[in-house]
Scaffold this motif. Structure first.
Motif, PDB file in Angstrom:
ATOM      1  N   TRP A 112     -28.224   6.432  25.649  1.00  0.00           N
ATOM      2  CA  TRP A 112     -27.367   6.973  26.701  1.00  0.00           C
ATOM      3  C   TRP A 112     -28.211   7.388  27.907  1.00  0.00           C
ATOM      4  O   TRP A 112     -27.751   7.307  29.041  1.00  0.00           O
ATOM      5  CB  TRP A 112     -26.549   8.145  26.169  1.00  0.00           C
ATOM      6  CG  TRP A 112     -25.466   7.687  25.241  1.00  0.00           C
ATOM      7  CD1 TRP A 112     -25.445   7.811  23.874  1.00  0.00           C
ATOM      8  CD2 TRP A 112     -24.257   7.014  25.599  1.00  0.00           C
ATOM      9  NE1 TRP A 112     -24.301   7.254  23.375  1.00  0.00           N
ATOM     10  CE2 TRP A 112     -23.550   6.764  24.407  1.00  0.00           C
ATOM     11  CE3 TRP A 112     -23.696   6.594  26.803  1.00  0.00           C
ATOM     12  CZ2 TRP A 112     -22.315   6.121  24.388  1.00  0.00           C
ATOM     13  CZ3 TRP A 112     -22.472   5.951  26.791  1.00  0.00           C
ATOM     14  CH2 TRP A 112     -21.789   5.721  25.596  1.00  0.00           C
ATOM     15  N   HIS A 113     -29.442   7.808  27.668  1.00  0.00           N
ATOM     16  CA  HIS A 113     -30.327   8.162  28.774  1.00  0.00           C
ATOM     17  C   HIS A 113     -30.512   6.968  29.715  1.00  0.00           C
ATOM     18  O   HIS A 113     -30.447   7.108  30.937  1.00  0.00           O
ATOM     19  CB  HIS A 113     -31.680   8.659  28.254  1.00  0.00           C
ATOM     20  CG  HIS A 113     -32.674   8.904  29.339  1.00  0.00           C
ATOM     21  ND1 HIS A 113     -32.593   9.992  30.184  1.00  0.00           N
ATOM     22  CD2 HIS A 113     -33.734   8.175  29.757  1.00  0.00           C
ATOM     23  CE1 HIS A 113     -33.569   9.932  31.068  1.00  0.00           C
ATOM     24  NE2 HIS A 113     -34.280   8.841  30.831  1.00  0.00           N
TER      25      HIS A 113
ATOM     26  N   GLN B  14      -9.340   6.205  31.509  1.00  0.00           N
ATOM     27  CA  GLN B  14      -9.271   5.741  32.894  1.00  0.00           C
ATOM     28  C   GLN B  14     -10.536   6.181  33.606  1.00  0.00           C
ATOM     29  O   GLN B  14     -10.991   7.311  33.420  1.00  0.00           O
ATOM     30  CB  GLN B  14      -8.073   6.378  33.616  1.00  0.00           C
ATOM     31  CG  GLN B  14      -6.734   6.147  32.970  1.00  0.00           C
ATOM     32  CD  GLN B  14      -6.221   4.763  33.227  1.00  0.00           C
ATOM     33  OE1 GLN B  14      -6.334   4.243  34.320  1.00  0.00           O
ATOM     34  NE2 GLN B  14      -5.673   4.137  32.208  1.00  0.00           N
ATOM     35  N   PHE B  15     -11.075   5.272  34.401  1.00  0.00           N
ATOM     36  CA  PHE B  15     -12.227   5.633  35.217  1.00  0.00           C
ATOM     37  C   PHE B  15     -12.264   4.713  36.432  1.00  0.00           C
ATOM     38  O   PHE B  15     -12.170   3.496  36.296  1.00  0.00           O
ATOM     39  CB  PHE B  15     -13.538   5.513  34.421  1.00  0.00           C
ATOM     40  CG  PHE B  15     -14.735   5.963  35.202  1.00  0.00           C
ATOM     41  CD1 PHE B  15     -15.032   7.307  35.306  1.00  0.00           C
ATOM     42  CD2 PHE B  15     -15.531   5.052  35.873  1.00  0.00           C
ATOM     43  CE1 PHE B  15     -16.113   7.748  36.058  1.00  0.00           C
ATOM     44  CE2 PHE B  15     -16.606   5.469  36.620  1.00  0.00           C
ATOM     45  CZ  PHE B  15     -16.901   6.827  36.712  1.00  0.00           C
TER      46      PHE B  15
ATOM     47  N   TYR C  14     -25.501   5.044  20.559  1.00  0.00           N
ATOM     48  CA  TYR C  14     -26.053   4.325  21.703  1.00  0.00           C
ATOM     49  C   TYR C  14     -24.953   3.484  22.336  1.00  0.00           C
ATOM     50  O   TYR C  14     -23.923   3.220  21.725  1.00  0.00           O
ATOM     51  CB  TYR C  14     -27.244   3.450  21.293  1.00  0.00           C
ATOM     52  CG  TYR C  14     -26.878   2.261  20.424  1.00  0.00           C
ATOM     53  CD1 TYR C  14     -26.703   0.996  20.986  1.00  0.00           C
ATOM     54  CD2 TYR C  14     -26.711   2.385  19.048  1.00  0.00           C
ATOM     55  CE1 TYR C  14     -26.365  -0.096  20.193  1.00  0.00           C
ATOM     56  CE2 TYR C  14     -26.381   1.299  18.258  1.00  0.00           C
ATOM     57  CZ  TYR C  14     -26.209   0.061  18.828  1.00  0.00           C
ATOM     58  OH  TYR C  14     -25.869  -1.024  18.051  1.00  0.00           O
ATOM     59  N   GLN C  15     -25.179   3.085  23.561  1.00  0.00           N
ATOM     60  CA  GLN C  15     -24.235   2.255  24.302  1.00  0.00           C
ATOM     61  C   GLN C  15     -24.597   0.792  24.102  1.00  0.00           C
ATOM     62  O   GLN C  15     -25.701   0.364  24.417  1.00  0.00           O
ATOM     63  CB  GLN C  15     -24.273   2.628  25.786  1.00  0.00           C
ATOM     64  CG  GLN C  15     -23.795   1.583  26.755  1.00  0.00           C
ATOM     65  CD  GLN C  15     -22.343   1.189  26.611  1.00  0.00           C
ATOM     66  OE1 GLN C  15     -21.465   2.030  26.517  1.00  0.00           O
ATOM     67  NE2 GLN C  15     -22.082  -0.101  26.619  1.00  0.00           N
TER      68      GLN C  15
ATOM     69  N   VAL D 279     -19.687   4.840  34.815  1.00  0.00           N
ATOM     70  CA  VAL D 279     -18.762   4.882  33.679  1.00  0.00           C
ATOM     71  C   VAL D 279     -19.463   5.413  32.428  1.00  0.00           C
ATOM     72  O   VAL D 279     -18.876   6.190  31.665  1.00  0.00           O
ATOM     73  CB  VAL D 279     -18.067   3.518  33.429  1.00  0.00           C
ATOM     74  CG1 VAL D 279     -19.029   2.479  32.903  1.00  0.00           C
ATOM     75  CG2 VAL D 279     -16.882   3.676  32.493  1.00  0.00           C
ATOM     76  N   GLN D 280     -20.702   5.050  32.217  1.00  0.00           N
ATOM     77  CA  GLN D 280     -21.429   5.576  31.062  1.00  0.00           C
ATOM     78  C   GLN D 280     -21.713   7.067  31.225  1.00  0.00           C
ATOM     79  O   GLN D 280     -21.670   7.809  30.240  1.00  0.00           O
ATOM     80  CB  GLN D 280     -22.726   4.793  30.821  1.00  0.00           C
ATOM     81  CG  GLN D 280     -22.486   3.433  30.209  1.00  0.00           C
ATOM     82  CD  GLN D 280     -22.367   2.318  31.235  1.00  0.00           C
ATOM     83  OE1 GLN D 280     -22.080   2.556  32.403  1.00  0.00           O
ATOM     84  NE2 GLN D 280     -22.577   1.096  30.793  1.00  0.00           N
ATOM     85  N   ALA D 281     -21.989   7.506  32.446  1.00  0.00           N
ATOM     86  CA  ALA D 281     -22.198   8.939  32.678  1.00  0.00           C
ATOM     87  C   ALA D 281     -20.930   9.714  32.311  1.00  0.00           C
ATOM     88  O   ALA D 281     -21.003  10.789  31.686  1.00  0.00           O
ATOM     89  CB  ALA D 281     -22.591   9.187  34.132  1.00  0.00           C
ATOM     90  N   TYR D 282     -19.780   9.163  32.661  1.00  0.00           N
ATOM     91  CA  TYR D 282     -18.513   9.785  32.265  1.00  0.00           C
ATOM     92  C   TYR D 282     -18.401   9.835  30.743  1.00  0.00           C
ATOM     93  O   TYR D 282     -18.033  10.868  30.166  1.00  0.00           O
ATOM     94  CB  TYR D 282     -17.336   9.005  32.862  1.00  0.00           C
ATOM     95  CG  TYR D 282     -16.008   9.416  32.281  1.00  0.00           C
ATOM     96  CD1 TYR D 282     -15.362  10.564  32.729  1.00  0.00           C
ATOM     97  CD2 TYR D 282     -15.409   8.667  31.273  1.00  0.00           C
ATOM     98  CE1 TYR D 282     -14.144  10.955  32.176  1.00  0.00           C
ATOM     99  CE2 TYR D 282     -14.204   9.049  30.717  1.00  0.00           C
ATOM    100  CZ  TYR D 282     -13.578  10.194  31.176  1.00  0.00           C
ATOM    101  OH  TYR D 282     -12.375  10.577  30.626  1.00  0.00           O
TER     102      TYR D 282
END
Length: 191
Positions: free
Chosen positions: A73-74, A168-169, A105-106, A81-84
């Motif tokens: 995630w860092h 939603q983003f 993890y993403q 969108v990942q920060a959200y």
């Protein structure tokens, strides 16, 4: 077909494949078969390779025909969108564990060239990346744009991911998905 961790010398091949299916450059008639929303630079891919060991590729006769990105995630925290999503992780449990930036993890994007679609490449490269990331994280998390139903179907039906929620983003609607990196441990979302 060769599955491998990407090296810096593979970046041009990855970007060539990426540009064929990225939302800003894909042919309009091809969008129905899936697309990638995020654009990437050589510097970002270099960081993904050197700092995260998170770019997995499939090559056929020396040509990159598929890739999967996976990172902490860092690494993704500068992407809006990942920060959200990072701020929302603690609201979800998967297999009894509350999601955190340390235990998940993403994953994604993933891209498969049309020349090899339907030949099992998706399942092979996904399993290869999942096995590698399982050494660091027990849970994979990703998101899929609702306007990309082919990707959603493939991730649920072929790869066994579970939909955790919708969100939603930035005027877009997404599905939030997860799975265990231990392939025998995938169970549905637990509220």
């Amino acid at each position: 077909m060769q599955l491998k961790l990407a090296e810096l010398s593979d970046i041009d091949g990855v970007l060539a494949l990426h540009s064929k299916f990225q939302i800003d450059t894909i042919k309009e008639e091809d969008k129905k078969d899936g697309f990638v929303t995020t654009a990437f630079t050589k510097d970002q891919l270099s960081e993904l390779i050197l700092g995260e060991n998170g770019l997995f590729i499939a090559k056929d006769d020396g040509v990159v025909v598929a890739y999967v990105m996976a990172a902490s995630w860092h690494f993704w925290s500068t992407h809006p969108v990942q920060a959200y999503m990072i701020g929302q992780l603690h609201h979800y449990k998967f297999n009894g564990e509350t999601l955190t930036a340390e235990n998940s993890y993403q994953y994604g994007p993933i891209c498969i060239d049309t020349t090899v679609r339907g030949a099992g490449v998706l399942e092979k490269i996904f399993a290869y990346a999942l096995e590698s990331m399982s050494q660091r994280y027990p849970i994979l998390v990703t998101f899929i744009n609702k306007t990309n139903p082919r990707s959603l179907s493939a991730h649920i039906k072929k790869l066994g991911l579970s939909v955790l929620n919708e969100f939603q983003f930035n005027n877009n609607s997404y599905y939030w998905l997860a799975c265990s990196t231990r392939t025998d441990a995938n169970r549905p979302f637990e509220p």
